[in-house]
Design a protein around this motif. Structure first.
Motif, PDB file in Angstrom:
ATOM      1  N   PHE A 108      46.656  45.598  40.355  1.00 24.22           N
ATOM      2  CA  PHE A 108      45.782  44.966  39.354  1.00 24.22           C
ATOM      3  C   PHE A 108      46.603  44.384  38.217  1.00 24.22           C
ATOM      4  CE2 PHE A 108      43.533  44.991  35.351  1.00 24.22           C
ATOM      5  CZ  PHE A 108      42.347  44.348  35.655  1.00 24.22           C
ATOM      6  N   LEU A 109      47.516  45.168  37.667  1.00 24.58           N
ATOM      7  CA  LEU A 109      48.289  44.729  36.505  1.00 24.58           C
ATOM      8  C   LEU A 109      49.198  43.556  36.826  1.00 24.58           C
ATOM      9  CD1 LEU A 109      49.164  48.259  35.109  1.00 24.58           C
ATOM     10  CD2 LEU A 109      47.679  46.577  34.005  1.00 24.58           C
ATOM     11  N   VAL A 110      49.756  43.555  38.031  1.00 22.89           N
ATOM     12  CA  VAL A 110      50.706  42.510  38.401  1.00 22.89           C
ATOM     13  C   VAL A 110      50.012  41.258  38.919  1.00 22.89           C
ATOM     14  CG1 VAL A 110      52.593  41.913  39.980  1.00 22.89           C
ATOM     15  CG2 VAL A 110      52.536  44.164  38.896  1.00 22.89           C
ATOM     16  N   ASN A 111      48.985  41.441  39.753  1.00 22.41           N
ATOM     17  CA  ASN A 111      48.423  40.312  40.495  1.00 22.41           C
ATOM     18  C   ASN A 111      47.022  39.878  40.082  1.00 22.41           C
ATOM     19  OD1 ASN A 111      50.695  40.125  42.291  1.00 22.41           O
ATOM     20  ND2 ASN A 111      49.927  41.956  43.332  1.00 22.41           N
ATOM     21  N   ARG A 112      46.230  40.773  39.446  1.00 22.41           N
ATOM     22  CA  ARG A 112      44.822  40.451  39.274  1.00 22.41           C
ATOM     23  C   ARG A 112      44.316  40.491  37.844  1.00 22.41           C
ATOM     24  NH1 ARG A 112      41.655  44.097  41.364  1.00 22.41           N
ATOM     25  NH2 ARG A 112      43.179  45.683  41.933  1.00 22.41           N
ATOM     26  N   SER A 113      45.093  41.003  36.902  1.00 28.07           N
ATOM     27  CA  SER A 113      44.581  41.168  35.538  1.00 28.07           C
ATOM     28  C   SER A 113      44.291  39.847  34.849  1.00 28.07           C
ATOM     29  CB  SER A 113      45.564  41.987  34.693  1.00 28.07           C
ATOM     30  OG  SER A 113      46.824  41.332  34.626  1.00 28.07           O
ATOM     31  N   GLY A 114      44.955  38.765  35.288  1.00 30.10           N
ATOM     32  CA  GLY A 114      44.729  37.467  34.659  1.00 30.10           C
ATOM     33  C   GLY A 114      43.464  36.779  35.109  1.00 30.10           C
ATOM     34  N   THR A 115      42.900  37.218  36.215  1.00 29.48           N
ATOM     35  CA  THR A 115      41.709  36.558  36.763  1.00 29.48           C
ATOM     36  C   THR A 115      40.530  37.498  36.910  1.00 29.48           C
ATOM     37  OG1 THR A 115      42.473  37.004  39.030  1.00 29.48           O
ATOM     38  CG2 THR A 115      43.108  34.902  38.042  1.00 29.48           C
ATOM     39  N   ALA A 116      40.733  38.789  36.684  1.00 22.42           N
ATOM     40  CA  ALA A 116      39.671  39.771  36.912  1.00 22.42           C
ATOM     41  C   ALA A 116      38.582  39.649  35.862  1.00 22.42           C
ATOM     42  CB  ALA A 116      40.251  41.184  36.900  1.00 22.42           C
ATOM     43  N   GLY A 117      37.378  39.955  36.278  1.00 22.54           N
ATOM     44  CA  GLY A 117      36.239  39.948  35.360  1.00 22.54           C
ATOM     45  C   GLY A 117      35.261  41.027  35.746  1.00 22.54           C
ATOM     46  N   PRO A 118      34.371  41.404  34.824  1.00 25.56           N
ATOM     47  CA  PRO A 118      33.390  42.450  35.119  1.00 25.56           C
ATOM     48  C   PRO A 118      32.246  41.920  35.957  1.00 25.56           C
ATOM     49  CG  PRO A 118      33.008  41.574  32.931  1.00 25.56           C
ATOM     50  CD  PRO A 118      34.221  40.860  33.481  1.00 25.56           C
ATOM     51  N   GLN A 119      31.291  42.793  36.240  1.00 24.69           N
ATOM     52  CA  GLN A 119      30.102  42.400  36.969  1.00 24.69           C
ATOM     53  C   GLN A 119      29.237  41.472  36.106  1.00 24.69           C
ATOM     54  OE1 GLN A 119      28.643  45.954  39.521  1.00 24.69           O
ATOM     55  NE2 GLN A 119      29.378  46.848  37.635  1.00 24.69           N
ATOM     56  N   ALA A 120      28.210  40.920  36.699  1.00 23.32           N
ATOM     57  CA  ALA A 120      27.355  39.970  35.993  1.00 23.32           C
ATOM     58  C   ALA A 120      26.726  40.571  34.742  1.00 23.32           C
ATOM     59  CB  ALA A 120      26.272  39.454  36.935  1.00 23.32           C
ATOM     60  N   ASP A 121      26.475  41.890  34.740  1.00 24.25           N
ATOM     61  CA  ASP A 121      25.865  42.521  33.569  1.00 24.25           C
ATOM     62  C   ASP A 121      26.884  42.946  32.533  1.00 24.25           C
ATOM     63  OD1 ASP A 121      27.069  44.664  34.775  1.00 24.25           O
ATOM     64  OD2 ASP A 121      25.256  45.864  34.988  1.00 24.25           O
ATOM     65  N   GLY A 122      28.163  42.595  32.744  1.00 22.67           N
ATOM     66  CA  GLY A 122      29.197  42.923  31.776  1.00 22.67           C
ATOM     67  C   GLY A 122      29.828  44.279  31.979  1.00 22.67           C
ATOM     68  N   ARG A 123      29.295  45.084  32.880  1.00 22.96           N
ATOM     69  CA  ARG A 123      29.839  46.419  33.093  1.00 22.96           C
ATOM     70  C   ARG A 123      30.976  46.373  34.113  1.00 22.96           C
ATOM     71  NH1 ARG A 123      26.585  50.003  30.619  1.00 22.96           N
ATOM     72  NH2 ARG A 123      24.501  49.269  30.078  1.00 22.96           N
ATOM     73  N   PRO A 124      31.951  47.276  33.991  1.00 20.39           N
ATOM     74  CA  PRO A 124      33.086  47.250  34.917  1.00 20.39           C
ATOM     75  C   PRO A 124      32.679  47.639  36.323  1.00 20.39           C
ATOM     76  CG  PRO A 124      33.184  49.190  33.515  1.00 20.39           C
ATOM     77  CD  PRO A 124      32.081  48.343  32.975  1.00 20.39           C
ATOM     78  N   HIS A 125      33.343  47.054  37.300  1.00 17.49           N
ATOM     79  CA  HIS A 125      33.168  47.481  38.684  1.00 17.49           C
ATOM     80  C   HIS A 125      33.644  48.920  38.818  1.00 17.49           C
ATOM     81  CE1 HIS A 125      32.230  43.503  40.343  1.00 17.49           C
ATOM     82  NE2 HIS A 125      33.127  43.022  39.506  1.00 17.49           N
ATOM     83  N   GLN A 126      32.871  49.765  39.490  1.00 14.98           N
ATOM     84  CA  GLN A 126      33.274  51.139  39.760  1.00 14.98           C
ATOM     85  C   GLN A 126      34.085  51.147  41.054  1.00 14.98           C
ATOM     86  OE1 GLN A 126      32.616  53.789  37.673  1.00 14.98           O
ATOM     87  NE2 GLN A 126      31.745  52.301  36.273  1.00 14.98           N
ATOM     88  N   VAL A 127      35.298  51.613  40.987  1.00 12.28           N
ATOM     89  CA  VAL A 127      36.196  51.550  42.137  1.00 12.28           C
ATOM     90  C   VAL A 127      36.742  52.936  42.443  1.00 12.28           C
ATOM     91  CG1 VAL A 127      38.305  50.523  43.062  1.00 12.28           C
ATOM     92  CG2 VAL A 127      36.859  49.205  41.530  1.00 12.28           C
ATOM     93  N   ASP A 128      36.732  53.298  43.713  1.00 13.51           N
ATOM     94  CA  ASP A 128      37.409  54.506  44.163  1.00 13.51           C
ATOM     95  C   ASP A 128      38.487  54.073  45.159  1.00 13.51           C
ATOM     96  OD1 ASP A 128      38.323  56.873  45.106  1.00 13.51           O
ATOM     97  OD2 ASP A 128      36.418  57.583  45.906  1.00 13.51           O
TER      98      ASP A 128
END
Length: 291
Positions: A254-274
């Motif tokens: 995430f920090l290396v490859n995805r932090s520049g393009t990542a965004g939350p869900q449509a309601d603004g809440r973070p995706h829950q990931v396991d």
């Protein structure tokens, strides 16, 4: 339905940009903490992690949004919220014990002097500093000063403990020792902890969940990663758990490859990931990086 202990709704922070406009550091930040939960937040510099922590502490005001603790709006500093900064923040003219007693007296004004002293000394012993109670901060190493700061924060028994990269200035060995002390005290007190760190391994060792922030400006909490590694955890053995490698690879990816393009869900809440239930990112995609 039971409400969370801490609720953060649509938080945003803007600063003047010097050209008559505004720079939005972060916006639409939403999350909730349960009582007794230990949560770390990770993201690149400039995404607003410390500003979020200062808003939770009541030391700064958000441009938009709302923070509720125990269903009451957070407005200004309070002894219900304790903060540990990276720079120790001890009173230099006071002894180690008196630094802690100062905070305890303010938190429990009805206590006798003996109660305040005994309570303060107990927390100093928890961090292994019973031999240094009469020393002043100038007579302590950096690691010892930070242990005093942590003992003081826990001794005032705040409902929410906020840690702003408390081990960032310490060497690796001292950092590990204090991490162990922090885990031990937290397991005894079960206080709710919100901690900023740039250390992926530290976050996995300490936390129940890890919030991942996208890059600023307009930073957001993009994902909430569950750390499903049984407690108690130790630095010496945690790497032997298969989930450790999966979680670590996921965070670094995430920090290396995805932090520049990542965004939350449509309601603004973070995706829950396991990430322990997913395929870990390929090792070839993980670049060695200091985060």
């Amino acid at each position: 339905m039971k409400k969370p202990f801490l609720q953060v709704e649509q938080l945003a922070k803007r600063f003047p940009d010097g050209s008559g406009g505004a720079l939005t550091v972060f916006d639409e930040v939403q999350f909730a903490l349960d009582k007794g939960e230990f949560v770390c937040i990770i993201g690149h510099s400039g995404c607003g992690k410390s500003t979020i922590l200062n808003v939770l502490a009541g030391l700064d005001e958000a441009s938009d949004g709302l923070v509720l603790m125990n269903n009451k709006e957070v407005k200004g500093p309070s002894l219900e919220r304790g903060v540990v900064f990276q720079n120790y923040s001890l009173l230099p003219w006071m002894t180690t014990l008196n630094n802690i007693m100062f905070g305890v007296r303010a938190r429990f004004p009805s206590w006798t002097k003996e109660q305040v002293r005994d309570h303060s000394a107990r927390y100093l012993k928890m961090v292994g500093l019973e031999h240094a109670m009469q020393r002043k901060p100038s007579q302590l190493s950096g690691g010892m000063r930070q242990r005093v700061s942590i003992a003081r924060a826990f001794a005032t028994q705040p409902e929410l403990l906020l840690l702003d990269e408390p081990f960032g200035a310490l060497d690796a060995l001292t950092r590990g020792v204090i991490q162990d002390e922090l885990i031990k005290i937290w397991q005894d007190t079960q206080q709710t902890v919100f901690m900023i760190t740039h250390d992926v391994d530290e976050a996995i060792l300490l936390s129940d969940r890890i919030f991942l922030m996208s890059n600023g400006p307009h930073a957001r909490i993009a994902e909430s990663v569950q750390v499903n590694i049984p407690r108690p955890r130790t630095r010496a053995t945690i790497f032997q758990d298969p989930a450790y490698t999966q979680v670590r690879n996921y965070l670094v990816d995430f920090l290396v490859n995805r932090s520049g393009t990542a965004g939350p869900q449509a309601d603004g809440r973070p995706h829950q990931v396991d990430p322990t239930l997913q395929s870990a990112p390929s090792a070839s995609r993980i670049k060695p990086v200091l985060v």
